[in-house]
Design a protein around this motif. Structure first.
Motif, PDB file in Angstrom:
ATOM      1  N   GLU A 144      -1.596  -5.488 -17.755  1.00  0.00           N
ATOM      2  CA  GLU A 144      -2.230  -5.671 -16.442  1.00  0.00           C
ATOM      3  C   GLU A 144      -1.883  -4.511 -15.522  1.00  0.00           C
ATOM      4  O   GLU A 144      -2.700  -4.015 -14.777  1.00  0.00           O
ATOM      5  CB  GLU A 144      -1.772  -6.980 -15.809  1.00  0.00           C
ATOM      6  CG  GLU A 144      -2.739  -8.129 -16.065  1.00  0.00           C
ATOM      7  CD  GLU A 144      -4.154  -7.774 -15.686  1.00  0.00           C
ATOM      8  OE1 GLU A 144      -4.335  -7.013 -14.728  1.00  0.00           O
ATOM      9  OE2 GLU A 144      -5.082  -8.263 -16.360  1.00  0.00           O
ATOM     10  N   HIS A 145      -0.612  -4.117 -15.545  1.00  0.00           N
ATOM     11  CA  HIS A 145      -0.200  -2.930 -14.805  1.00  0.00           C
ATOM     12  C   HIS A 145      -0.528  -3.053 -13.331  1.00  0.00           C
ATOM     13  O   HIS A 145      -0.807  -2.077 -12.644  1.00  0.00           O
ATOM     14  CB  HIS A 145      -0.897  -1.692 -15.393  1.00  0.00           C
ATOM     15  CG  HIS A 145      -0.068  -0.467 -15.299  1.00  0.00           C
ATOM     16  ND1 HIS A 145      -0.247   0.472 -14.334  1.00  0.00           N
ATOM     17  CD2 HIS A 145       0.973  -0.032 -16.047  1.00  0.00           C
ATOM     18  CE1 HIS A 145       0.621   1.442 -14.487  1.00  0.00           C
ATOM     19  NE2 HIS A 145       1.377   1.165 -15.514  1.00  0.00           N
ATOM     20  N   THR A 146      -0.498  -4.264 -12.819  1.00  0.00           N
ATOM     21  CA  THR A 146      -0.738  -4.464 -11.392  1.00  0.00           C
ATOM     22  C   THR A 146       0.439  -3.919 -10.608  1.00  0.00           C
ATOM     23  O   THR A 146       1.484  -4.540 -10.511  1.00  0.00           O
ATOM     24  CB  THR A 146      -0.936  -5.959 -11.072  1.00  0.00           C
ATOM     25  OG1 THR A 146      -2.245  -6.317 -11.435  1.00  0.00           O
ATOM     26  CG2 THR A 146      -0.739  -6.231  -9.599  1.00  0.00           C
ATOM     27  N   GLN A 147       0.239  -2.759 -10.067  1.00  0.00           N
ATOM     28  CA  GLN A 147       1.339  -2.075  -9.416  1.00  0.00           C
ATOM     29  C   GLN A 147       1.733  -2.762  -8.116  1.00  0.00           C
ATOM     30  O   GLN A 147       0.951  -3.454  -7.492  1.00  0.00           O
ATOM     31  CB  GLN A 147       0.935  -0.638  -9.123  1.00  0.00           C
ATOM     32  CG  GLN A 147      -0.337  -0.564  -8.289  1.00  0.00           C
ATOM     33  CD  GLN A 147      -0.863   0.843  -8.214  1.00  0.00           C
ATOM     34  OE1 GLN A 147      -0.135   1.772  -8.477  1.00  0.00           O
ATOM     35  NE2 GLN A 147      -2.120   0.982  -7.861  1.00  0.00           N
TER      36      GLN A 147
ATOM     37  N   GLN B  91      -1.426  -0.327   8.752  1.00  0.00           N
ATOM     38  CA  GLN B  91      -2.490  -0.840   7.906  1.00  0.00           C
ATOM     39  C   GLN B  91      -2.020  -1.893   6.898  1.00  0.00           C
ATOM     40  O   GLN B  91      -2.570  -2.993   6.877  1.00  0.00           O
ATOM     41  CB  GLN B  91      -3.185   0.310   7.187  1.00  0.00           C
ATOM     42  CG  GLN B  91      -4.488  -0.085   6.547  1.00  0.00           C
ATOM     43  CD  GLN B  91      -5.436  -0.679   7.552  1.00  0.00           C
ATOM     44  OE1 GLN B  91      -5.465  -0.279   8.702  1.00  0.00           O
ATOM     45  NE2 GLN B  91      -6.196  -1.673   7.131  1.00  0.00           N
TER      46      GLN B  91
ATOM     47  N   ARG C 107      -1.093  -5.044   8.582  1.00  0.00           N
ATOM     48  CA  ARG C 107      -2.263  -5.813   9.015  1.00  0.00           C
ATOM     49  C   ARG C 107      -2.817  -6.667   7.876  1.00  0.00           C
ATOM     50  O   ARG C 107      -3.156  -7.832   8.048  1.00  0.00           O
ATOM     51  CB  ARG C 107      -3.329  -4.832   9.506  1.00  0.00           C
ATOM     52  CG  ARG C 107      -4.640  -5.474   9.841  1.00  0.00           C
ATOM     53  CD  ARG C 107      -5.596  -4.462  10.451  1.00  0.00           C
ATOM     54  NE  ARG C 107      -6.873  -5.086  10.689  1.00  0.00           N
ATOM     55  CZ  ARG C 107      -7.080  -5.936  11.663  1.00  0.00           C
ATOM     56  NH1 ARG C 107      -6.085  -6.248  12.464  1.00  0.00           N
ATOM     57  NH2 ARG C 107      -8.255  -6.489  11.835  1.00  0.00           N
ATOM     58  N   GLU C 108      -2.893  -6.061   6.689  1.00  0.00           N
ATOM     59  CA  GLU C 108      -3.412  -6.815   5.543  1.00  0.00           C
ATOM     60  C   GLU C 108      -2.473  -7.955   5.172  1.00  0.00           C
ATOM     61  O   GLU C 108      -2.923  -9.035   4.778  1.00  0.00           O
ATOM     62  CB  GLU C 108      -3.603  -5.866   4.368  1.00  0.00           C
ATOM     63  CG  GLU C 108      -4.606  -4.769   4.686  1.00  0.00           C
ATOM     64  CD  GLU C 108      -4.837  -3.836   3.516  1.00  0.00           C
ATOM     65  OE1 GLU C 108      -4.194  -4.019   2.478  1.00  0.00           O
ATOM     66  OE2 GLU C 108      -5.664  -2.927   3.659  1.00  0.00           O
TER      67      GLU C 108
ATOM     68  N   ARG D 110      -3.354 -12.063   4.934  1.00  0.00           N
ATOM     69  CA  ARG D 110      -3.018 -12.949   3.821  1.00  0.00           C
ATOM     70  C   ARG D 110      -2.203 -14.152   4.300  1.00  0.00           C
ATOM     71  O   ARG D 110      -2.502 -15.298   3.964  1.00  0.00           O
ATOM     72  CB  ARG D 110      -2.229 -12.177   2.764  1.00  0.00           C
ATOM     73  CG  ARG D 110      -3.063 -11.207   1.957  1.00  0.00           C
ATOM     74  CD  ARG D 110      -2.211 -10.610   0.840  1.00  0.00           C
ATOM     75  NE  ARG D 110      -3.007 -10.032  -0.223  1.00  0.00           N
ATOM     76  CZ  ARG D 110      -3.385  -8.759  -0.274  1.00  0.00           C
ATOM     77  NH1 ARG D 110      -3.043  -7.952   0.697  1.00  0.00           N
ATOM     78  NH2 ARG D 110      -4.090  -8.315  -1.282  1.00  0.00           N
TER      79      ARG D 110
END
Lengths: 224, 224
Positions: A6-9, A49, A52-53, A57
């Motif tokens: 998956e390598h979801t960094q 930034q 903010r994200e 969430r």
DNA sequence: GCCCGACAGCTTCCATACAAGGCGGGCAAT
DNA sequence: ATTGCCCGCCTTGTATGGAAGCTGTCGGGC
């Protein structure tokens, strides 16, 4: 391993989300506290930034309240919201335990008893943090046995409200009693008795009601 | 009105969220379609930023899948996810109907019968869109009668998976049959018979299982 | 004393530029 | 012919500046 593929960094925004959520659940950030993108950004040494994200969430998870152009505040705990979160949890867990007790797999009872043994060890060692983890694992295991592990993930999302309350009552709850109730549940599963399992589960979850009212009067400022 | 006081202004990101969600549920954006922030931004004539925030929201709701540095795709429908979403819904709605039938308020049965009458009117007029709305209102009203309207709002979030399937089967479902089942439910509430109400509700929700399997074989590309 | 409007300071929101990494086609070496 | 590398083009992630809007404060008019 799937994790490698998956390598979801690890992105900065994710780190901020985790850090903030931990701060909120552990009451390091208290309900009613106002925070700003610039504040948190400066505190973590990142730009506004990703912060903010992270706010977005956490707001969707019900931990923050973004008031446009005004401010962002740590959401106060809604007593009614907590009750309804528990209503949801009870609905689902009752259905789960019915299934597990109704169509017990070979090793279901066995898995549960070993988990309970671990809990007794943690309780004896007075390791409340580990006990909490094991308690959660017990319930998630039931979901897995019922083939609806995804459903537990949903509970988990909306369980953070409950977790904040639980954190306030840390040490109050009796691990001994919880273990006894877990045994009742496991026993009903072993006997393949759905009705008894449902009763045991409802009794187990009902205890929290008293704690909530106690907590509200102890920390009135944290509730709306 | 609270809406006026709240003064929560319409932000661009919100508009994009609503537009995209509608496109996804109505299958204007199909499962597996890849979209990019730039694409959508250009299409709506806005900057990438609000689009990006919309992506985050929709990803958390399980409609999009953000693959970092790679692309963002409309999530394919997970059959197991749909089943578990329905498991969750059934768990909660059964608990709701038990409460409503167990402690019926004076006008509960009355409110339900008027709603059913409206549904018959919509069905007679062949207005399937309005019928869908009324059907949803029927279930939400039950939640309100049980005092857990917030719980329904939670279901609503995780119901979009089901809505996509429902959209694919539009016209297939028999409104007549749904109305008859609603009547069964309302009747059990009027008689204050929780057991009968539970049976009726389970029967009502069970019908969807067949539709799902049919839909999977009709649109295999939309499922994973 | 009381009311009301201008304004300064804060917030979140949006736009734009740049950074970092994945992906595939072309090209060279074997 | 095949393999492996390199590089341009795409994507999402981050940084930063300014726009729009809310809030409290301060001062002038009544």
């Amino acid at each position: 391993m799937a994790a490698l593929l998956e390598h979801t960094q690890e992105t900065i925004a994710m780190r901020v989300v985790d850090a903030l959520r931990d701060d909120i659940i552990t009451m390091s950030l208290k309900p009613g506290d106002v925070i700003s993108e610039s504040d948190i950004a400066a505190r973590y040494g990142v730009s506004r930034q990703p912060v903010r994200e992270a706010f977005i969430r956490l707001a969707q998870q019900g931990l923050l309240l973004i008031r446009p152009k005004r401010a962002t505040v740590v959401k106060k705990i809604s007593p009614d919201g907590v009750r309804q979160s528990r209503f949801i949890r009870e609905s689902i867990e009752v259905e789960i335990i019915r299934r597990v007790a109704g169509q017990p797999t070979d090793n279901a009872a066995e898995v549960l008893t070993t988990l309970i043994a671990d809990q007794e060890a943690a309780s004896a060692a007075n390791d409340s943090r580990r006990f909490h983890t094991l308690d959660e694992l017990f319930h998630r295991t039931l979901a897995r046995l019922a083939g609806v592990e995804y459903a537990w993930q949903l509970i988990d999302d909306h369980k953070m409200q409950l977790d904040r309350v639980r954190y306030l009552t840390l040490g109050v709850s009796s691990t001994q009693r919880a273990i006894a109730e877990h045994k009742d549940i496991a026993q009903a599963v072993a006997k393949a008795d759905p009705a008894a399992a449902e009763r045991a589960m409802r009794a187990h979850l009902a205890r929290a009601e008293l704690l909530l009212n106690q907590t509200i009067s102890d920390f009135p400022d944290f509730f709306e």
